[in-house]
Design an enzyme around this catalytic site. Sequence first.
Site, PDB file in Angstrom:
ATOM      1  N   ASP A 141       0.833  -1.205   0.000  1.00  0.00           N
ATOM      2  CA  ASP A 141       0.000   0.000   0.000  1.00  0.00           C
ATOM      3  C   ASP A 141       0.865   1.251   0.000  1.00  0.00           C
ATOM      4  OD1 ASP A 141      -2.628   1.367   2.163  1.00  0.00           O
ATOM      5  OD2 ASP A 141      -2.362   1.433  -0.023  1.00  0.00           O
ATOM      6  N   LYS A 144       2.685   3.438  -5.708  1.00  0.00           N
ATOM      7  CA  LYS A 144       2.134   2.419  -6.613  1.00  0.00           C
ATOM      8  C   LYS A 144       3.157   1.925  -7.629  1.00  0.00           C
ATOM      9  CE  LYS A 144      -1.018   3.336  -3.948  1.00  0.00           C
ATOM     10  NZ  LYS A 144      -0.989   2.549  -2.687  1.00  0.00           N
ATOM     11  N   ASP A 169      -3.267  -3.071  -2.484  1.00  0.00           N
ATOM     12  CA  ASP A 169      -4.326  -2.071  -2.492  1.00  0.00           C
ATOM     13  C   ASP A 169      -4.226  -1.230  -3.776  1.00  0.00           C
ATOM     14  OD1 ASP A 169      -5.286   0.847  -0.513  1.00  0.00           O
ATOM     15  OD2 ASP A 169      -6.511  -0.577  -1.635  1.00  0.00           O
ATOM     16  N   ASN A 170      -5.322  -0.624  -4.191  1.00  0.00           N
ATOM     17  CA  ASN A 170      -5.341   0.394  -5.251  1.00  0.00           C
ATOM     18  C   ASN A 170      -4.974  -0.096  -6.639  1.00  0.00           C
ATOM     19  OD1 ASN A 170      -3.731   2.026  -2.668  1.00  0.00           O
ATOM     20  ND2 ASN A 170      -5.826   2.585  -3.250  1.00  0.00           N
ATOM     21  N   GLU A 199     -11.474   4.129  -0.918  1.00  0.00           N
ATOM     22  CA  GLU A 199     -11.880   4.451   0.461  1.00  0.00           C
ATOM     23  C   GLU A 199     -12.737   5.714   0.517  1.00  0.00           C
ATOM     24  OE1 GLU A 199      -8.809   3.665  -0.485  1.00  0.00           O
ATOM     25  OE2 GLU A 199      -7.337   5.170   0.023  1.00  0.00           O
TER      26      GLU A 199
HETATM   27  C1  705 Z   1      11.326   4.673  -1.790  1.00  0.00           C
HETATM   28  C2  705 Z   1       9.870   4.648  -2.054  1.00  0.00           C
HETATM   29  C3  705 Z   1       9.303   3.248  -1.934  1.00  0.00           C
HETATM   30  N1  705 Z   1       9.506   2.711  -0.634  1.00  0.00           N
HETATM   31  C4  705 Z   1       8.802   3.066   0.479  1.00  0.00           C
HETATM   32  N2  705 Z   1       9.217   2.572   1.659  1.00  0.00           N
HETATM   33  C5  705 Z   1       8.552   2.902   2.788  1.00  0.00           C
HETATM   34  N3  705 Z   1       7.472   3.706   2.830  1.00  0.00           N
HETATM   35  C6  705 Z   1       7.035   4.199   1.658  1.00  0.00           C
HETATM   36  C7  705 Z   1       7.658   3.899   0.432  1.00  0.00           C
HETATM   37  N4  705 Z   1       6.966   4.514  -0.552  1.00  0.00           N
HETATM   38  C8  705 Z   1       5.967   5.185   0.030  1.00  0.00           C
HETATM   39  N5  705 Z   1       5.996   4.992   1.364  1.00  0.00           N
HETATM   40  C9  705 Z   1       5.037   5.506   2.350  1.00  0.00           C
HETATM   41  O1  705 Z   1       3.805   4.836   2.067  1.00  0.00           O
HETATM   42  C10 705 Z   1       2.729   5.794   2.021  1.00  0.00           C
HETATM   43  C11 705 Z   1       2.367   6.041   0.604  1.00  0.00           C
HETATM   44  C12 705 Z   1       1.241   5.562   0.099  1.00  0.00           C
HETATM   45  C13 705 Z   1       0.887   5.836  -1.335  1.00  0.00           C
HETATM   46  N6  705 Z   1      -0.547   5.615  -1.470  1.00  0.00           N
HETATM   47  C14 705 Z   1      -1.214   6.296  -2.374  1.00  0.00           C
HETATM   48  O2  705 Z   1      -0.654   7.065  -3.157  1.00  0.00           O
HETATM   49  C15 705 Z   1      -2.683   6.134  -2.405  1.00  0.00           C
HETATM   50  C16 705 Z   1      -3.410   7.065  -3.138  1.00  0.00           C
HETATM   51  C17 705 Z   1      -4.799   6.994  -3.183  1.00  0.00           C
HETATM   52  C18 705 Z   1      -5.544   7.991  -3.958  1.00  0.00           C
HETATM   53  C19 705 Z   1      -6.613   7.606  -4.759  1.00  0.00           C
HETATM   54  C20 705 Z   1      -7.323   8.556  -5.509  1.00  0.00           C
HETATM   55  C21 705 Z   1      -6.971   9.894  -5.424  1.00  0.00           C
HETATM   56  F1  705 Z   1      -7.665  10.823  -6.115  1.00  0.00           F
HETATM   57  C22 705 Z   1      -5.908  10.286  -4.616  1.00  0.00           C
HETATM   58  C23 705 Z   1      -5.188   9.336  -3.894  1.00  0.00           C
HETATM   59  C24 705 Z   1      -5.486   5.974  -2.486  1.00  0.00           C
HETATM   60  C25 705 Z   1      -4.744   5.042  -1.755  1.00  0.00           C
HETATM   61  O3  705 Z   1      -5.361   4.038  -1.071  1.00  0.00           O
HETATM   62  C26 705 Z   1      -3.348   5.101  -1.724  1.00  0.00           C
HETATM   63  O4  705 Z   1      -2.678   4.123  -1.018  1.00  0.00           O
HETATM   64  C27 705 Z   1       3.286   7.042   2.670  1.00  0.00           C
HETATM   65  O5  705 Z   1       3.145   6.948   4.071  1.00  0.00           O
HETATM   66  C28 705 Z   1       4.745   6.986   2.241  1.00  0.00           C
HETATM   67  O6  705 Z   1       5.598   7.731   3.093  1.00  0.00           O
HETATM   68 MG    MG Z   2      -4.016   2.486  -0.508  1.00  0.00          MG
END
Ligand code: 705
Ligand code: MG
Length: 214
Positions: A141, A144, A169-170, A199
Amino acid sequence: TGSTRPERILAAVQRKATKGDARSVVNTIDQYCRYQEWAMNVGDEKGAILDSIVCEVKPSVMLELGTYCGYSTVRIASMLPPNARLLTLEFNPAYAAVARQVIAWAGVEDKVVLIEGPSGDWIPKMKEEFGVTSFDLVFLDHWKDRYLPDTKLMEECGLLRTGSILLADNVICPGTPEYLEYVRGSPRYESKYFRSHLEYTRVEDGLEKSVFLG
Ligand SMILES: CCCNc1ncnc2c1ncn2[C@@H]1O[C@H](/C=C/CNC(=O)c2cc(-c3ccc(F)cc3)cc(O)c2O)[C@@H](O)[C@H]1O
Ligand SMILES: [Mg+2]
């Protein structure tokens, strides 16, 4: 400088949720994000699918990629037996700080190991640092476009065994096209799509459950 959305979610939890009651924390966040301000938690509808898969798999060792505020961390941990472990990776220190407090308020900290840092750095260290042999269940999650590279990395690091399950997810919104193409096209995975909604909205989204065949 005003508060951030995760800080406002934490404030709602500390104001309205019963301390030590994980379901109360989950319901409070859902209530807040449905009626006050949207946030990217897996949410109640997809969360029920997540619950059913965690209950079915009964993982001893589970990995979550992307903790954010800890909503799904708490949701999953509340379904785990006492000796099971949920490792969750979060690379944003501010989000990790909020998640730690949400996890503590829910009273599930004994089942959760929150690891601060990027998945690409930590996945290769899971065995040596955390004594992980393989993951029974992985919840993806995070960003993406990182689902596919991190899945390949877990394969390469020998963290998936025959029967390990990936739950993503997603896969529709925002969408994870390369990941979907990979798990649905690979003979090494048996994939199934669970249709749901983004969600707190009526937009289509869903979870993809993929069993690693070894
Ligand atoms: C080096 C990057 C990859 N490794 C990583 N390692 C550890 N943590 C990481 C991470 N990448 C991202 N994260 C963390 O995960 C989370 C990111 C989640 C990204 N999720 C989304 O973009 C998302 C986006 C939507 C969304 C859907 C429709 C919309 F209009 C707007 C947003 C819905 C969701 O359910 C989502 O999960 C943050 O807390 C980020 O800091
Ligand atoms: Mg999500």
